[in-house]
Scaffold this motif. Structure first.
Motif, PDB file in Angstrom:
ATOM      1  N   UNK A 160      61.762  30.257  -2.744  1.00  0.00           N
ATOM      2  CA  UNK A 160      62.008  32.026  -3.137  1.00  0.00           C
ATOM      3  C   UNK A 160      62.613  32.189  -4.271  1.00  0.00           C
ATOM      4  N   UNK A 161      62.323  32.960  -4.955  1.00  0.00           N
ATOM      5  CA  UNK A 161      63.117  33.675  -5.974  1.00  0.00           C
ATOM      6  C   UNK A 161      64.217  34.401  -5.381  1.00  0.00           C
ATOM      7  N   UNK A 162      65.519  33.844  -5.796  1.00  0.00           N
ATOM      8  CA  UNK A 162      66.903  34.599  -5.038  1.00  0.00           C
ATOM      9  C   UNK A 162      67.030  35.996  -5.685  1.00  0.00           C
ATOM     10  N   UNK A 163      67.415  36.916  -4.916  1.00  0.00           N
ATOM     11  CA  UNK A 163      67.796  38.411  -5.429  1.00  0.00           C
ATOM     12  C   UNK A 163      68.875  38.169  -6.560  1.00  0.00           C
ATOM     13  N   UNK A 164      69.093  38.996  -7.335  1.00  0.00           N
ATOM     14  CA  UNK A 164      69.892  39.125  -8.515  1.00  0.00           C
ATOM     15  C   UNK A 164      71.592  39.416  -7.794  1.00  0.00           C
ATOM     16  N   UNK A 165      71.440  40.501  -6.654  1.00  0.00           N
ATOM     17  CA  UNK A 165      72.552  40.723  -6.072  1.00  0.00           C
ATOM     18  C   UNK A 165      72.172  41.549  -4.806  1.00  0.00           C
ATOM     19  N   UNK A 166      73.208  41.672  -3.904  1.00  0.00           N
ATOM     20  CA  UNK A 166      73.217  42.565  -2.590  1.00  0.00           C
ATOM     21  C   UNK A 166      73.542  43.805  -3.184  1.00  0.00           C
ATOM     22  N   UNK A 167      72.306  44.784  -2.773  1.00  0.00           N
ATOM     23  CA  UNK A 167      72.563  46.015  -3.460  1.00  0.00           C
ATOM     24  C   UNK A 167      73.471  47.056  -2.536  1.00  0.00           C
ATOM     25  N   UNK A 168      73.108  47.133  -1.280  1.00  0.00           N
ATOM     26  CA  UNK A 168      73.742  48.113  -0.342  1.00  0.00           C
ATOM     27  C   UNK A 168      73.357  47.809   1.243  1.00  0.00           C
ATOM     28  N   UNK A 169      74.395  48.337   2.036  1.00  0.00           N
ATOM     29  CA  UNK A 169      74.174  48.260   3.549  1.00  0.00           C
ATOM     30  C   UNK A 169      73.881  49.668   3.953  1.00  0.00           C
ATOM     31  N   UNK A 170      73.013  49.756   4.783  1.00  0.00           N
ATOM     32  CA  UNK A 170      72.497  50.963   5.598  1.00  0.00           C
ATOM     33  C   UNK A 170      72.965  50.977   7.186  1.00  0.00           C
ATOM     34  N   UNK A 171      73.567  52.013   7.536  1.00  0.00           N
ATOM     35  CA  UNK A 171      74.250  52.041   9.054  1.00  0.00           C
ATOM     36  C   UNK A 171      73.774  53.324   9.528  1.00  0.00           C
ATOM     37  N   UNK A 172      73.388  53.177  10.742  1.00  0.00           N
ATOM     38  CA  UNK A 172      72.808  54.301  11.504  1.00  0.00           C
ATOM     39  C   UNK A 172      74.035  54.762  12.415  1.00  0.00           C
ATOM     40  N   UNK A 173      73.961  56.094  12.833  1.00  0.00           N
ATOM     41  CA  UNK A 173      75.281  56.527  13.487  1.00  0.00           C
ATOM     42  C   UNK A 173      75.006  57.761  14.043  1.00  0.00           C
ATOM     43  N   UNK A 174      75.862  58.054  15.360  1.00  0.00           N
ATOM     44  CA  UNK A 174      75.477  59.493  15.892  1.00  0.00           C
ATOM     45  C   UNK A 174      76.544  60.418  15.388  1.00  0.00           C
ATOM     46  N   UNK A 175      77.733  59.635  14.791  1.00  0.00           N
ATOM     47  CA  UNK A 175      78.751  60.435  14.250  1.00  0.00           C
ATOM     48  C   UNK A 175      78.942  60.291  12.626  1.00  0.00           C
ATOM     49  N   UNK A 176      78.027  61.103  11.972  1.00  0.00           N
ATOM     50  CA  UNK A 176      77.782  61.006  10.579  1.00  0.00           C
ATOM     51  C   UNK A 176      79.247  61.612   9.847  1.00  0.00           C
ATOM     52  N   UNK A 177      79.573  62.650  10.076  1.00  0.00           N
ATOM     53  CA  UNK A 177      80.797  63.278   9.482  1.00  0.00           C
ATOM     54  C   UNK A 177      81.966  62.325   9.751  1.00  0.00           C
ATOM     55  N   UNK A 178      82.138  61.830  10.847  1.00  0.00           N
ATOM     56  CA  UNK A 178      83.385  60.959  11.111  1.00  0.00           C
ATOM     57  C   UNK A 178      83.110  59.860  10.296  1.00  0.00           C
ATOM     58  N   UNK A 179      82.085  59.065  10.153  1.00  0.00           N
ATOM     59  CA  UNK A 179      81.800  57.800   9.540  1.00  0.00           C
ATOM     60  C   UNK A 179      81.740  57.920   7.984  1.00  0.00           C
ATOM     61  N   UNK A 180      81.270  59.131   7.546  1.00  0.00           N
ATOM     62  CA  UNK A 180      81.677  59.494   6.284  1.00  0.00           C
ATOM     63  C   UNK A 180      83.036  59.655   5.683  1.00  0.00           C
ATOM     64  N   UNK A 181      83.750  60.340   6.320  1.00  0.00           N
ATOM     65  CA  UNK A 181      85.111  60.308   6.245  1.00  0.00           C
ATOM     66  C   UNK A 181      85.753  59.042   6.239  1.00  0.00           C
ATOM     67  N   UNK A 182      85.511  58.201   7.164  1.00  0.00           N
ATOM     68  CA  UNK A 182      86.153  56.890   7.237  1.00  0.00           C
ATOM     69  C   UNK A 182      85.782  56.082   6.023  1.00  0.00           C
TER      70      UNK A 182
END
Length: 199
Positions: A16-38
């Motif tokens: 399979x053709x490999x990706x050019x790069x890893x773009x991003x990671x997405x995390x789900x959370x119940x503590x959005x404001x705290x995680x954004x600050x972190x």
């Protein structure tokens, strides 16, 4: 392939053709404001866009490397369940890795594990939800050299690594010791994986 060239989508391929790069990671959370600050603090980053449900965080030339989705019904992380073990971020030098460690320490973000794996010197942290994050520097100048080490008897005997004290490394660099020497792993023989769920 140039942008105007037409791909042969039916051409057989050995893999399979490999990706050019890893773009991003997405995390789900119940503590959005705290995680954004972190994450903005941890990465020295900024929010590209955010609202009460989602936040996109960048720290380099990509529009976002981490995205956080706030889902109130999200349950706490179970350290023993399968899934993503950690996310790793690379620094250009041992000095940069240790400077970022000190910057985080000044902001009450303490590491949970410092280990020289052999291919990398790594400092691990946990975010407020318990996700593990690795900050690292490559210990070898080339991928070939790193691969050779990973195929060595020393690595086969201990693929986990040797713990180190970040403050001791800072003192050594401050005394003028060579980073290349400091990044060389001390061999301690066989070692089991530590209980990362308790860290």
């Amino acid at each position: 392939m140039s942008p105007s060239a037409v791909a042969d989508f039916d051409e057989p391929s050995a893999k399979v053709l490999s990706p050019a790069s890893l773009a991003h990671v997405v995390l789900r959370t119940a503590n959005l404001e705290r995680m954004v600050d972190f994450y903005t603090t941890f990465l020295g980053g900024t929010v590209t866009y955010g609202n009460e449900v989602i936040s996109f965080i960048r720290y380099d030339d990509e529009h976002h490397r981490i995205a956080l989705i706030g889902i109130p019904s999200t349950e706490p992380k179970k350290p023993t369940s399968c899934g993503l073990e950690h996310i790793a971020f690379t620094f250009n030098s041992l000095s940069d890795l240790l400077a970022s460690y000190r910057h985080r320490k000044a902001r009450n973000i303490a590491p949970v594990w410092c280990v020289n794996h052999g291919p990398t010197t790594s400092i691990y942290y946990k975010d407020p939800d318990g996700n593990m994050l690795e900050t690292q520097v490559d210990n070898f100048d080339t991928v070939d050299d790193a691969n050779a080490f990973m195929m060595s008897k020393a690595f086969a005997e201990n693929p986990i690594g040797t713990d180190f004290d970040a403050e001791e490394l800072i003192q050594a660099i401050s005394r003028g010791e060579d980073e290349r020497v400091l990044k060389k792993r001390r061999e301690i023989g066989p070692r089991a994986l530590p209980d990362l769920s308790s860290m």
